[in-house]
Design a protein around this motif. Structure first.
Motif, PDB file in Angstrom:
ATOM      1  N   SER A  35      -0.632   7.188   9.225  1.00 59.91           N
ATOM      2  CA  SER A  35      -1.955   6.733   8.792  1.00 59.91           C
ATOM      3  C   SER A  35      -2.375   7.680   7.680  1.00 59.91           C
ATOM      4  CB  SER A  35      -2.951   6.775   9.951  1.00 59.91           C
ATOM      5  OG  SER A  35      -4.239   6.377   9.521  1.00 59.91           O
ATOM      6  N   LEU A  36      -2.540   7.151   6.479  1.00 58.79           N
ATOM      7  CA  LEU A  36      -2.718   7.990   5.295  1.00 58.79           C
ATOM      8  C   LEU A  36      -3.988   7.636   4.530  1.00 58.79           C
ATOM      9  CD1 LEU A  36       0.971   7.750   4.033  1.00 58.79           C
ATOM     10  CD2 LEU A  36      -0.067   9.687   5.233  1.00 58.79           C
ATOM     11  N   ALA A  37      -4.705   8.666   4.117  1.00 51.24           N
ATOM     12  CA  ALA A  37      -5.855   8.472   3.238  1.00 51.24           C
ATOM     13  C   ALA A  37      -5.361   8.078   1.848  1.00 51.24           C
ATOM     14  CB  ALA A  37      -6.662   9.768   3.168  1.00 51.24           C
ATOM     15  N   PRO A  38      -6.215   7.526   1.000  1.00 48.18           N
ATOM     16  CA  PRO A  38      -5.782   7.144  -0.349  1.00 48.18           C
ATOM     17  C   PRO A  38      -5.162   8.325  -1.098  1.00 48.18           C
ATOM     18  CG  PRO A  38      -7.959   6.258   0.113  1.00 48.18           C
ATOM     19  CD  PRO A  38      -7.620   7.165   1.244  1.00 48.18           C
ATOM     20  N   GLY A  39      -3.980   8.127  -1.644  1.00 49.98           N
ATOM     21  CA  GLY A  39      -3.299   9.158  -2.407  1.00 49.98           C
ATOM     22  C   GLY A  39      -2.533  10.168  -1.572  1.00 49.98           C
ATOM     23  N   ALA A  40      -2.674  10.138  -0.245  1.00 52.91           N
ATOM     24  CA  ALA A  40      -1.997  11.112   0.620  1.00 52.91           C
ATOM     25  C   ALA A  40      -0.552  10.685   0.872  1.00 52.91           C
ATOM     26  CB  ALA A  40      -2.735  11.254   1.936  1.00 52.91           C
TER      27      ALA A  40
ATOM     28  N   LEU B 143      17.347  10.426   9.182  1.00 50.83           N
ATOM     29  CA  LEU B 143      16.769   9.886   7.955  1.00 50.83           C
ATOM     30  C   LEU B 143      15.588  10.757   7.556  1.00 50.83           C
ATOM     31  CD1 LEU B 143      16.351   7.549   5.842  1.00 50.83           C
ATOM     32  CD2 LEU B 143      14.744   6.585   7.497  1.00 50.83           C
ATOM     33  N   THR B 144      15.555  11.178   6.304  1.00 52.27           N
ATOM     34  CA  THR B 144      14.414  11.903   5.746  1.00 52.27           C
ATOM     35  C   THR B 144      13.836  11.074   4.607  1.00 52.27           C
ATOM     36  OG1 THR B 144      15.326  14.074   6.318  1.00 52.27           O
ATOM     37  CG2 THR B 144      13.668  14.010   4.588  1.00 52.27           C
ATOM     38  N   TYR B 145      12.511  10.943   4.579  1.00 50.13           N
ATOM     39  CA  TYR B 145      11.874  10.213   3.484  1.00 50.13           C
ATOM     40  C   TYR B 145      10.409  10.633   3.369  1.00 50.13           C
ATOM     41  CZ  TYR B 145       9.540   7.095   6.879  1.00 50.13           C
ATOM     42  OH  TYR B 145       8.770   6.581   7.899  1.00 50.13           O
ATOM     43  N   THR B 146       9.828  10.341   2.217  1.00 47.12           N
ATOM     44  CA  THR B 146       8.409  10.589   1.965  1.00 47.12           C
ATOM     45  C   THR B 146       7.727   9.260   1.696  1.00 47.12           C
ATOM     46  OG1 THR B 146       8.827  12.787   1.037  1.00 47.12           O
ATOM     47  CG2 THR B 146       6.736  11.735   0.466  1.00 47.12           C
ATOM     48  N   VAL B 147       6.591   9.040   2.338  1.00 45.51           N
ATOM     49  CA  VAL B 147       5.822   7.816   2.114  1.00 45.51           C
ATOM     50  C   VAL B 147       4.447   8.207   1.582  1.00 45.51           C
ATOM     51  CG1 VAL B 147       5.036   7.762   4.528  1.00 45.51           C
ATOM     52  CG2 VAL B 147       4.914   5.688   3.134  1.00 45.51           C
ATOM     53  N   LYS B 148       3.973   7.488   0.577  1.00 41.89           N
ATOM     54  CA  LYS B 148       2.686   7.771  -0.050  1.00 41.89           C
ATOM     55  C   LYS B 148       1.809   6.532  -0.010  1.00 41.89           C
ATOM     56  CE  LYS B 148       0.620   9.368  -4.402  1.00 41.89           C
ATOM     57  NZ  LYS B 148       0.885   9.832  -5.786  1.00 41.89           N
ATOM     58  N   ASN B 149       0.523   6.738   0.247  1.00 42.68           N
ATOM     59  CA  ASN B 149      -0.447   5.649   0.210  1.00 42.68           C
ATOM     60  C   ASN B 149      -0.953   5.507  -1.228  1.00 42.68           C
ATOM     61  OD1 ASN B 149      -2.569   3.867   0.447  1.00 42.68           O
ATOM     62  ND2 ASN B 149      -3.762   5.109   1.879  1.00 42.68           N
ATOM     63  N   VAL B 150      -0.572   4.421  -1.871  1.00 38.71           N
ATOM     64  CA  VAL B 150      -0.945   4.202  -3.272  1.00 38.71           C
ATOM     65  C   VAL B 150      -2.138   3.258  -3.406  1.00 38.71           C
ATOM     66  CG1 VAL B 150       1.379   4.687  -4.137  1.00 38.71           C
ATOM     67  CG2 VAL B 150       0.782   2.351  -3.459  1.00 38.71           C
ATOM     68  N   SER B 151      -2.793   2.944  -2.277  1.00 41.47           N
ATOM     69  CA  SER B 151      -3.948   2.051  -2.323  1.00 41.47           C
ATOM     70  C   SER B 151      -5.234   2.865  -2.476  1.00 41.47           C
ATOM     71  CB  SER B 151      -4.015   1.212  -1.040  1.00 41.47           C
ATOM     72  OG  SER B 151      -4.457   2.008   0.058  1.00 41.47           O
ATOM     73  N   ASP B 152      -6.373   2.180  -2.472  1.00 39.93           N
ATOM     74  CA  ASP B 152      -7.674   2.846  -2.585  1.00 39.93           C
ATOM     75  C   ASP B 152      -8.389   2.926  -1.242  1.00 39.93           C
ATOM     76  OD1 ASP B 152      -8.248   0.200  -2.178  1.00 39.93           O
ATOM     77  OD2 ASP B 152      -9.586  -0.017  -3.918  1.00 39.93           O
TER      78      ASP B 152
ATOM     79  N   ASP C  52       0.819  -1.211   0.000  1.00 38.23           N
ATOM     80  CA  ASP C  52       0.000   0.000   0.000  1.00 38.23           C
ATOM     81  C   ASP C  52       0.855   1.264   0.000  1.00 38.23           C
ATOM     82  OD1 ASP C  52      -2.281  -1.550   0.121  1.00 38.23           O
ATOM     83  OD2 ASP C  52      -2.494  -1.382   2.294  1.00 38.23           O
ATOM     84  N   PHE C  53       2.171   1.128   0.264  1.00 37.82           N
ATOM     85  CA  PHE C  53       3.018   2.299   0.463  1.00 37.82           C
ATOM     86  C   PHE C  53       4.115   2.393  -0.599  1.00 37.82           C
ATOM     87  CE2 PHE C  53       1.718   0.630   4.662  1.00 37.82           C
ATOM     88  CZ  PHE C  53       0.823   1.628   4.998  1.00 37.82           C
ATOM     89  N   GLU C  54       4.427   3.624  -0.949  1.00 35.15           N
ATOM     90  CA  GLU C  54       5.512   3.920  -1.891  1.00 35.15           C
ATOM     91  C   GLU C  54       6.435   4.948  -1.243  1.00 35.15           C
ATOM     92  OE1 GLU C  54       4.985   4.538  -6.399  1.00 35.15           O
ATOM     93  OE2 GLU C  54       5.023   6.559  -5.546  1.00 35.15           O
TER      94      GLU C  54
END
Length: 351
Positions: free
Chosen positions: A247-252, A208-217, A191-193
């Motif tokens: 905790s991320l909404a879809p696409g967030a 450590l710096t990073y960005t995580v995105k929720n790629v699920s629906d 679900d994560f990218e």
């Protein structure tokens, strides 16, 4: 080699599995169903029956009730003041819980506020403080308060021993038509990218710096885990460090800057390969085909801390000549000078 502070990601999994049994779409009324002659949320048992357990939500005839709730947020903490009324005759005891919900009623985060004890037929006021991250707070559209048996917050409202109180983040009652608490969907590593990963070294810390995105629906929750390897990854990770909860909404997406903590910082000189894993349980999850992590090489300038050599000062400082106080001498004593010639002395004063 999971440390105690790394188990938080695992607790998230337990939380959402428990909540799944409690909340689902189409709930008409958030109130436990009475079915047994037990009140106050906790069954009173004789001293000789210690295994008679705590009443579940479905067993509570007279559940505890919340009132006079005030919320005050400062920094990343939320102070909650509330009154609990026990309408029954048995003592109510356990713990008070707080959950945050998004605009669809999905659970963002759930926390234990503190222990509670309320005698039958009485009221009591409690003041608790819980940590709530900025990202979770910004997403929250409603809050929910409820009580459970001891250690019950992780299992959600399925074991609630109180009425479920819905509020806005301002502390006002949630309006009619507010989406009911929704059954959370189980998150997966896929679900994560991850992107924009960077490791840097400070004077005494590593970051450590990073960005995580929720790629699920669907809303997905998890934790980051950085694992460090030597040249060959066939062996287990040399070190690992938990790196943020989300905790991320879809696409967030969300960007983190977190400290990297190794058990032995000297291992930084041995590390060559790093992998950042984002999965439901963080460092409690094993690496596998579904949870492969984001691989990158350790920058060449990252190294183990350099141990500083302290230089002594004052009386204890070592003389660079290798001499100490016992070697001190007066050149005049060792090589006495002859007295000045009397004629020369008189000539010197004649003028």
């Amino acid at each position: 080699m999971m440390r105690s502070d790394q188990r938080r990601g695992y607790a998230w999994g337990v939380l959402f599995l428990g909540l799944a049994a409690a909340w689902g779409p189409g709930c008409k009324k958030e109130q436990p169903v009475a079915s047994a002659p037990v009140d106050a949320g906790v069954a009173v048992v004789d001293a000789g029956a210690p295994d008679a357990g705590v009443a579940q939500a479905a067993d509570v005839v007279k559940p505890l009730r919340f009132s006079d709730v005030t919320l005050k947020r400062q920094d990343n903490r939320l102070a909650v003041t509330y009154t609990l009324t026990n309408p029954g005759t048995a003592q109510g005891r356990g713990e008070a819980c707080l959950s945050l919900h998004d605009d669809q009623g999905m659970v963002i985060e759930a926390e234990r506020m503190g222990g509670i004890t309320v005698k039958g037929g009485t009221t009591d006021t409690f003041r608790d403080s819980v940590g709530v991250g900025e990202a979770s707070w910004k997403q929250a559209r409603t809050l929910m308060l409820y009580t459970t048996a001891e250690f019950g917050c992780s299992y959600g409202a399925s074991v609630a021993t109180s009425e479920l109180l819905r509020l806005l983040p301002t502390g006002q009652p949630a309006p009619a038509g507010t989406p009911p608490p929704q059954k959370p969907q189980v998150s997966k590593a896929t679900d994560f990218e991850v992107s924009n990963v960077e490791v840097r070294q400070g004077p005494s810390d590593y970051f450590l710096t990073y960005t995580v995105k929720n790629v699920s629906d669907h809303r997905a929750s998890g934790s980051g885990c950085l694992r460090a390897y030597m040249a060959l990854e066939r062996a287990p990770a040399l070190e690992e460090s938990p790196e943020g909860d989300f905790s991320l909404a879809p696409g967030a997406s969300q960007t983190f800057t977190e400290s990297i903590v190794f058990d032995n910082e000297k291992n930084w000189d041995e590390v060559m390969i790093l992998r950042l894993f984002t999965s439901p349980h963080g460092c409690a999850d094993d690496a596998d085909a579904e949870n492969a992590g984001f691989k990158f090489m350790k920058p060449a300038y990252i190294h183990a801390p350099v141990e500083e050599v302290e230089v002594e000062s004052g009386a204890d400082a070592e003389d660079p000549t290798g001499m100490d106080s016992s070697d001190a001498y007066d050149p005049e004593e060792e090589f006495p000078q002859p007295p000045p010639d009397s004629d020369d002395a008189s000539e010197g004063t004649a003028d």
